[in-house]
Motif scaffolding. Structure first.
Motif, mmCIF file in Angstrom:
data_model
loop_
_atom_site.group_PDB
_atom_site.id
_atom_site.type_symbol
_atom_site.label_atom_id
_atom_site.label_comp_id
_atom_site.label_asym_id
_atom_site.label_seq_id
_atom_site.Cartn_x
_atom_site.Cartn_y
_atom_site.Cartn_z
ATOM 1 N N HIS A 108 0.826 -1.219 0.000
ATOM 2 C CA HIS A 108 0.000 0.000 0.000
ATOM 3 C C HIS A 108 0.854 1.261 0.000
ATOM 4 O O HIS A 108 0.421 2.300 -0.505
ATOM 5 N N ALA B 183 -8.004 -4.971 -1.540
ATOM 6 C CA ALA B 183 -8.813 -3.903 -2.156
ATOM 7 C C ALA B 183 -9.566 -3.101 -1.090
ATOM 8 O O ALA B 183 -9.659 -1.873 -1.168
ATOM 9 N N GLN B 184 -10.081 -3.790 -0.078
ATOM 10 C CA GLN B 184 -10.801 -3.088 1.002
ATOM 11 C C GLN B 184 -9.849 -2.199 1.795
ATOM 12 O O GLN B 184 -10.193 -1.085 2.181
ATOM 13 N N TRP C 169 -7.005 -0.913 0.657
ATOM 14 C CA TRP C 169 -6.590 0.186 -0.231
ATOM 15 C C TRP C 169 -7.628 1.306 -0.257
ATOM 16 O O TRP C 169 -7.281 2.486 -0.216
ATOM 17 N N ARG C 170 -8.913 0.952 -0.292
ATOM 18 C CA ARG C 170 -9.965 1.982 -0.298
ATOM 19 C C ARG C 170 -9.870 2.866 0.951
ATOM 20 O O ARG C 170 -10.052 4.079 0.877
ATOM 21 N N GLN C 171 -9.553 2.276 2.063
ATOM 22 C CA GLN C 171 -9.422 3.058 3.315
ATOM 23 C C GLN C 171 -8.187 3.963 3.264
ATOM 24 O O GLN C 171 -8.203 5.079 3.782
ATOM 25 N N VAL D 39 -6.811 5.293 0.541
ATOM 26 C CA VAL D 39 -7.123 6.426 -0.347
ATOM 27 C C VAL D 39 -8.050 7.410 0.357
ATOM 28 O O VAL D 39 -7.852 8.635 0.281
ATOM 29 N N ALA D 40 -9.021 6.902 1.088
ATOM 30 C CA ALA D 40 -9.945 7.786 1.813
ATOM 31 C C ALA D 40 -9.168 8.636 2.818
ATOM 32 O O ALA D 40 -9.414 9.845 2.945
#
Ligand code: TYD
Length: 204
Positions: free
Chosen positions: A19, A188-189, A191-193, A195-196
């Motif tokens: 990440h 993927a889950q 990574w979304r956090q 980026v947020a």
């Protein structure tokens, strides 16, 4: 002009490495210079100290002093110059790891670590700390599938439970700069956090 200083933390096996690279790419795509580095390490001298800390048996205070010696060289030779020219610095572990591993994990008093923190950092703290959090048992399963363990990775699950609690305590004390990422999910889950957390800051 100062760039942003972002650190990445978590127990061994939390899965932060991929990440960090992905976030470096994400920030570069937005037009910023990025320096990716790590601790202990990041300069030739600090990388030599890293070798010793990860391999040689030593007492805990020696271990603490060596990670802070490495940190001083890294700050002076790499991190501060990069921030001064406006670069974003993404650093795999920093002083929160000393509180978590040498403090909570190995039992050194936080006050002693805090004294070194002040001395070595002269008030400089990360702007954002992304903490990859997951239970020690889950991290142990992930580590079992990975490579040859170093001196820290050989520790038992109880040690990593204490290290995790050490991170949780730092996150409470430094609530503004810390963002906790639930790292039990899929890449993927997670990574979304990540980026947020980056988008919320609005820096890039
Ligand atoms: P790590 O960052 O996990 O690198 P790799 O992914 O190559 O294994 O390894 C660094 C180890 O150093 C990690 O187990 C935690 C430890 N460490 C400390 O004990 N104190 C510190 O202050 C720092 C920066 C790291």
């Amino acid at each position: 002009m100062s760039g942003r200083f972002v650190t990445f933390e978590g127990i061994d096996g939390a899965g932060k490495s991929s990440h960090i690279e992905a976030l470096a790419q994400w920030v570069r795509e937005r037009g910023h210079e990025v320096v990716v580095t790590r601790e202990p390490g990041g300069t030739p001298l600090a990388e030599r100290l890293r070798e010793m800390v990860l391999v040689e048996p030593m007492d805990t205070l020696t271990e603490l002093l060596l990670v802070f010696a490495a940190r001083r060289d890294h700050l002076a030779g790499q991190i501060l110059p990069a921030l001064a020219r406006g670069a974003t610095v993404l650093c795999d572990r920093f002083t929160d790891a000393s509180f978590a591993y040498q403090g909570a994990g190995r039992g050194l008093e936080a006050a002693r670590i805090g004294a070194l923190e002040q001395w070595v950092q002269e008030g400089r703290q990360p702007d954002l700390t992304i903490w990859f959090d997951l239970p020690a048992a889950v991290a142990a399963q992930r580590r079992a599938a990975a490579r040859q363990p170093d001196r820290f990775e050989q520790q038992d699950e109880a040690f990593f439970g204490r290290v995790r609690n050490g991170y949780a305590a730092r996150a409470r004390e430094h609530a503004v700069r810390f963002v906790r990422i639930d790292s039990e999910g899929s890449p993927a889950q997670v990574w979304r956090q990540v980026v947020a957390a980056a988008e919320t800051r609005g820096w890039w």
